[in-house]
Design a protein around this motif. Structure first.
Motif, mmCIF file in Angstrom:
data_model
loop_
_atom_site.group_PDB
_atom_site.id
_atom_site.type_symbol
_atom_site.label_atom_id
_atom_site.label_comp_id
_atom_site.label_asym_id
_atom_site.label_seq_id
_atom_site.Cartn_x
_atom_site.Cartn_y
_atom_site.Cartn_z
ATOM 1 N N PHE A 138 -13.807 157.983 2.568
ATOM 2 C CA PHE A 138 -15.067 157.518 3.035
ATOM 3 C C PHE A 138 -14.824 156.596 4.190
ATOM 4 O O PHE A 138 -13.913 155.623 4.244
ATOM 5 C CB PHE A 138 -16.097 157.082 1.970
ATOM 6 C CG PHE A 138 -15.624 156.040 1.435
ATOM 7 C CD1 PHE A 138 -15.656 154.646 1.526
ATOM 8 C CD2 PHE A 138 -15.285 156.334 -0.128
ATOM 9 C CE1 PHE A 138 -15.152 153.816 0.721
ATOM 10 C CE2 PHE A 138 -14.652 155.508 -0.968
ATOM 11 C CZ PHE A 138 -14.730 154.046 -0.590
ATOM 12 N N GLY A 139 -15.746 156.501 5.156
ATOM 13 C CA GLY A 139 -15.557 155.767 6.342
ATOM 14 C C GLY A 139 -16.738 156.149 7.362
ATOM 15 O O GLY A 139 -17.315 156.996 7.269
ATOM 16 N N ASP A 140 -16.921 154.821 8.168
ATOM 17 C CA ASP A 140 -18.048 155.211 9.146
ATOM 18 C C ASP A 140 -17.531 155.723 10.409
ATOM 19 O O ASP A 140 -16.473 155.516 11.040
ATOM 20 C CB ASP A 140 -18.666 153.636 9.511
ATOM 21 C CG ASP A 140 -19.712 153.405 8.378
ATOM 22 O OD1 ASP A 140 -20.027 154.173 7.590
ATOM 23 O OD2 ASP A 140 -19.601 152.079 8.150
ATOM 24 N N GLY A 141 -18.646 156.462 11.227
ATOM 25 C CA GLY A 141 -18.318 156.764 12.606
ATOM 26 C C GLY A 141 -17.005 157.425 12.654
ATOM 27 O O GLY A 141 -16.994 158.450 11.903
ATOM 28 N N ALA A 143 -15.212 158.436 9.892
ATOM 29 C CA ALA A 143 -15.950 159.467 8.769
ATOM 30 C C ALA A 143 -14.815 160.685 9.114
ATOM 31 O O ALA A 143 -14.852 161.403 8.110
ATOM 32 C CB ALA A 143 -17.098 159.578 9.230
ATOM 33 N N THR A 144 -14.388 160.978 10.283
ATOM 34 C CA THR A 144 -13.611 162.275 10.724
ATOM 35 C C THR A 144 -12.352 162.024 10.214
ATOM 36 O O THR A 144 -11.507 163.009 9.680
ATOM 37 C CB THR A 144 -13.390 162.397 12.254
ATOM 38 O OG1 THR A 144 -12.868 161.459 12.872
ATOM 39 C CG2 THR A 144 -14.923 162.906 12.482
ATOM 40 N N ASP A 145 -12.071 160.865 9.985
ATOM 41 C CA ASP A 145 -10.582 160.315 9.475
ATOM 42 C C ASP A 145 -10.573 160.802 7.712
ATOM 43 O O ASP A 145 -9.753 161.353 7.162
ATOM 44 C CB ASP A 145 -10.104 159.007 9.545
ATOM 45 C CG ASP A 145 -9.719 158.637 11.055
ATOM 46 O OD1 ASP A 145 -8.705 159.500 11.577
ATOM 47 O OD2 ASP A 145 -10.217 157.706 11.619
ATOM 48 N N GLY A 152 -19.357 164.326 4.495
ATOM 49 C CA GLY A 152 -19.936 165.225 5.226
ATOM 50 C C GLY A 152 -21.253 165.968 4.823
ATOM 51 O O GLY A 152 -21.716 166.875 5.312
ATOM 52 N N ASP A 153 -21.950 165.228 3.760
ATOM 53 C CA ASP A 153 -22.988 165.553 3.218
ATOM 54 C C ASP A 153 -24.004 164.834 4.155
ATOM 55 O O ASP A 153 -24.574 163.696 3.710
ATOM 56 C CB ASP A 153 -23.229 165.538 1.893
ATOM 57 C CG ASP A 153 -24.619 166.013 1.253
ATOM 58 O OD1 ASP A 153 -25.464 166.295 2.187
ATOM 59 O OD2 ASP A 153 -24.471 166.395 0.091
ATOM 60 N N VAL A 154 -24.707 165.279 4.941
ATOM 61 C CA VAL A 154 -25.647 164.552 6.027
ATOM 62 C C VAL A 154 -27.059 164.298 5.193
ATOM 63 O O VAL A 154 -27.560 163.345 5.232
ATOM 64 C CB VAL A 154 -26.035 165.294 7.193
ATOM 65 C CG1 VAL A 154 -27.365 164.744 8.126
ATOM 66 C CG2 VAL A 154 -25.012 165.444 7.967
ATOM 67 N N VAL A 176 -11.939 153.705 4.682
ATOM 68 C CA VAL A 176 -11.144 153.561 6.057
ATOM 69 C C VAL A 176 -12.190 152.659 7.080
ATOM 70 O O VAL A 176 -13.270 153.121 7.161
ATOM 71 C CB VAL A 176 -10.988 155.067 6.846
ATOM 72 C CG1 VAL A 176 -10.233 154.819 8.083
ATOM 73 C CG2 VAL A 176 -10.133 156.124 5.878
ATOM 74 N N SER A 177 -11.884 151.850 7.503
ATOM 75 C CA SER A 177 -12.477 150.702 8.278
ATOM 76 C C SER A 177 -11.765 150.277 9.300
ATOM 77 O O SER A 177 -10.864 149.290 9.050
ATOM 78 C CB SER A 177 -13.262 149.600 7.400
ATOM 79 O OG SER A 177 -13.845 148.738 8.422
#
Length: 204
Positions: free
Chosen positions: A50-53, A56-58, A84-86, A119-120
Motif C-alpha cells: 500500500f501507498g499514497d498517490g 499507490a501505483t508502486d 486499487g479498490d476505490v 511505500v512512502s
C-alpha cells in the motif's frame, strides 16, 4: 554542447549516483528483508502492499511483480495491493478518516503469517504508518520503502525492515524505489532456489 549544459547533465546524474550507491551499501539490510519475506512466503504468507498517490501505483506494481512474474520459470507468489479498490478506500475514508484506509483493510483481510509493505517517499504518510502499526500488532512482518531521512515511518518500532533512499528529490526516490523492489523480488526468488536456506523442508 556548451559548458553550462554539460555541467547540468553532470549534476542530473550526480543527484542519482549517491542514492543508488546507498542502495548497494545497504545490501545486507536488503538481503535480510528478502530472507524474512521468503520465509513468510514459504510458510504460506501473502504480501500486502500500500501507498499514497504515486506510491499507490508502486504498490500495484510490486503486487503484480510477485503474483505474475515476467520472467519465465519463476514461481508466482501471493500478493495484492490495497490501493486499487476505490469503493473501499472512499467508504473507509468517509466513515473513519483517510488515516484508516489501509489499516482497516489490514485488520479485515490479513492474517498473522502475512507481510505488510508500505511505500512512502518522504516517510510521513500517516495512513501508511497506521497500517504498519496495525500489521505489526497482528503479527505480520512489516516493511517500508521510504526516502529522505526515512521519516517517522522508518523510525517506527512497528517497522521490521525499513529501506531508505537518502535523497530529497522525489524523482530520484521514485527511481531508486523501483530498483529496490525489483531487487526484493529477485532476492526472494534466490532464497527459494536454494534448498535448505529457508528451513529443512524441500523448497519447490
Amino acid at each position: 554542447m556548451d559548458q553550462s549544459a554539460l555541467a547540468t547533465v553532470g549534476e542530473v546524474f550526480a543527484r542519482r549516483a549517491r542514492p543508488a550507491c546507498g542502495l548497494a551499501r545497504d545490501a545486507e539490510a536488503v538481503a535480510r528483508a528478502c530472507h524474512a519475506m521468503a520465509t513468510r512466503f514459504h510458510d504460506g504468507g501473502r504480501l500486502i502492499v500500500f501507498g499514497d498517490g504515486e506510491a499507490a501505483t508502486d504498490a500495484q506494481h510490486i503486487a503484480v511483480e510477485f503474483v505474475h512474474p515476467v520472467i519465465v520459470g519463476k514461481r508466482a507468489l501471493p500478493s495484492f495491493s490495497l490501493t486499487g479498490d476505490v469503493a473501499t478506500i472512499t467508504g473507509v475514508a468517509a466513515e473513519s478518516g483517510f488515516d484508516e484506509v489501509f489499516a482497516h483493510q489490514i485488520r479485515h483481510l490479513a492474517v498473522p503469517q502475512d507481510m505488510a509493505l508500505g511505500v512512502s517517499p518522504h516517510g510521513e504518510c500517516r495512513n501508511v504508518l497506521r497500517a504498519l502499526e496495525t500489521a505489526k500488532a497482528m503479527g505480520l512482518l512489516t516493511l517500508a520503502l521510504t526516502g529522505g531521512d526515512g521519516g517517522t515511518i522508518a523510525r517506527s518500532p512497528s517497522v521490521d525492515h525499513a529501506l531508505v533512499v537518502r535523497s530529497g528529490d522525489p524523482r530520484v526516490i521514485k527511481e531508486v524505489h523501483v530498483t529496490t523492489y525489483h531487487i526484493l523480488w529477485e532476492l526472494v526468488h534466490v532464497f527459494f532456489e536454494q534448498p535448505g536456506v529457508l528451513d529443512p523442508r524441500v523448497v519447490a
